[in-house]
Design an enzyme around this catalytic site. Structure first.
Site, PDB file in Angstrom:
ATOM      1  CB  CYS A 137      15.731  31.328 -45.318  1.00 53.76           C
ATOM      2  SG  CYS A 137      14.154  32.127 -45.670  1.00 53.76           S
ATOM      3  CB  CYS A 140      12.432  29.503 -44.740  1.00 54.64           C
ATOM      4  SG  CYS A 140      12.955  30.525 -46.099  1.00 54.64           S
ATOM      5  CG  ASP A 141      14.358  27.191 -42.135  1.00 54.55           C
ATOM      6  OD1 ASP A 141      13.352  26.633 -42.594  1.00 54.55           O
ATOM      7  OD2 ASP A 141      15.463  27.188 -42.709  1.00 54.55           O
TER       8      ASP A 141
END
Ligand code: NDP
Length: 311
Positions: A137, A140-141
């Site tokens: 992701c 997200c990261d």
């Protein structure tokens, strides 16, 4: 057998948010947490993009908080895996659900929030370094790799979108596509090829992710020539698709070609009365914790209105 007012299947942000709303609406929800209690967020570390956490929050810790909040209003959280369903086609009918292949339950409404699972390549070094620089992701990261060199695998819309997202944050993005063309829409392909710091490589696959504890590099193999090359990276993003967790609903609910549950218009209603779907199991576009939570709220409101409409 007692008839449950609202049964929630799955325990990610969608399931817990549905539980909070359903419990507060006095629907006395019962939740089955499934195979991966807490869902995909329990496999991430820091969550920096969920509103309300100015300093970020640890993914598993956030799920513990969500569970506590759902339980505070009376949600009964049970361990167990829903293995079979038989949804009624009648308005006001009772749905039958089996847990761990033996216990049968009956429910007036069912909220499905079983999520989706990111696909991985499956090679040993990739699996070993999940959480150590390998992520599925970028949204997200990606931020953890600010100004660093990263790589992304895949040639679909997700990979193209995430590559351009990463290119805004990172120094350089190497994008590996296994065929000589991308599956992504032409518009997305143009975005990729027009972004200067994306190094797009066709016929390219991962031979090995390099590094002991954290990702330090990537050995790439050209599947046409067999030639290998090592590059230095600190983050590897896998964007080769997701698989919605919908096997047990096959032949029961309408799904699209990818197996995602189809919901009606802007609601969470499925094709069976009293059965609602929320979170990634019905969303291949956004797939964020906050959007999943939003549709969890919608599912509980839809369930409440449905039950009220039967009175
Ligand atoms: P897709 O299934 O569309 O694409 C997967 C990509 O990963 C393909 O390029 C595929 O290659 C590649 N791939 C699969 N397995 C491997 C492997 N083992 N090794 C290397 N590469 C691999 O998935 P997406 O997640 O990209 O998209 C899913 C759906 O969501 C699509 O319908 C897409 O259009 C949609 N979507 C739309 C968005 C938008 O409109 N903004 C954004 C994101 C998704 P190959 O082509 O060789 O099979």
């Amino acid at each position: 057998m007692k008839i449950i007012k609202t049964l929630i299947i799955g325990s990610g942000p969608a399931g817990y948010t549905a539980a909070i709303y359903a419990a507060r609406a006095d629907l006395k929800p019962i939740m089955y947490v499934g195979m991966e209690p807490g869902g995909q967020l329990t496999t991430t570390t820091e969550v920096d993009n969920f509103p309300g956490y100015p300093d970020g929050v640890d993914g598993p810790a956030m799920m513990v908080d969500l569970q506590k909040q759902a339980e505070r209003f009376g949600t009964e959280v049970r361990t167990g895996y829903v293995s079979k369903v038989d949804f009624s086609t009648e308005e006001g009918g009772v749905h039958r659900v089996w847990v761990d292949e033996k216990t049968e339950l009956k429910a007036k409404t069912v909220i499905i929030s079983t999520g989706a699972t990111a696909k991985y390549l499956g090679i040993e070094s990739e699996q070993r370094l999940r959480g150590g620089g390998v992520s599925a992701c970028a949204v997200c990261d990606g931020f953890f790799y600010k100004d660093q060199d990263v790589a992304i695998i895949g040639g679909g819309d997700t990979a193209a979108e995430e590559a351009t997202y990463l290119a805004n944050i990172c120094n350089k993005v190497t994008m590996l596509v296994r065929k000589g063309e991308m599956r992504a829409s032409k518009a997305m392909q143009h975005r990729v090829t027009n972004t200067k710091n994306i190094d797009l490589r066709y016929f390219s696959e991962v031979d090995e992710v390099l590094g002991d504890q954290v990702v330090e590099g990537l050995r790439i193999i050209n599947n046409k020539t067999g030639g290998k090359e090592e590059i230095k990276i600190t983050g590897l993003f896998i964007a080769i698709g997701h698989k919605p967790n919908t096997e047990i609903f096959l032949k029961q609910l309408e799904m699209d070609d990818g197996g995602y549950i189809i919901t009606k218009g802007k609601t969470t209603k499925t094709n069976k009365p009293g059965v609602f779907a929320s979170g990634d199991v019905q969303d291949k576009e956004y797939r964020q914790a906050v959007t999943a939570a939003g549709t969890g709220c919608m599912a509980a409101l839809d369930a409440e209105r449905y039950i009220n409409s039967l009175k």
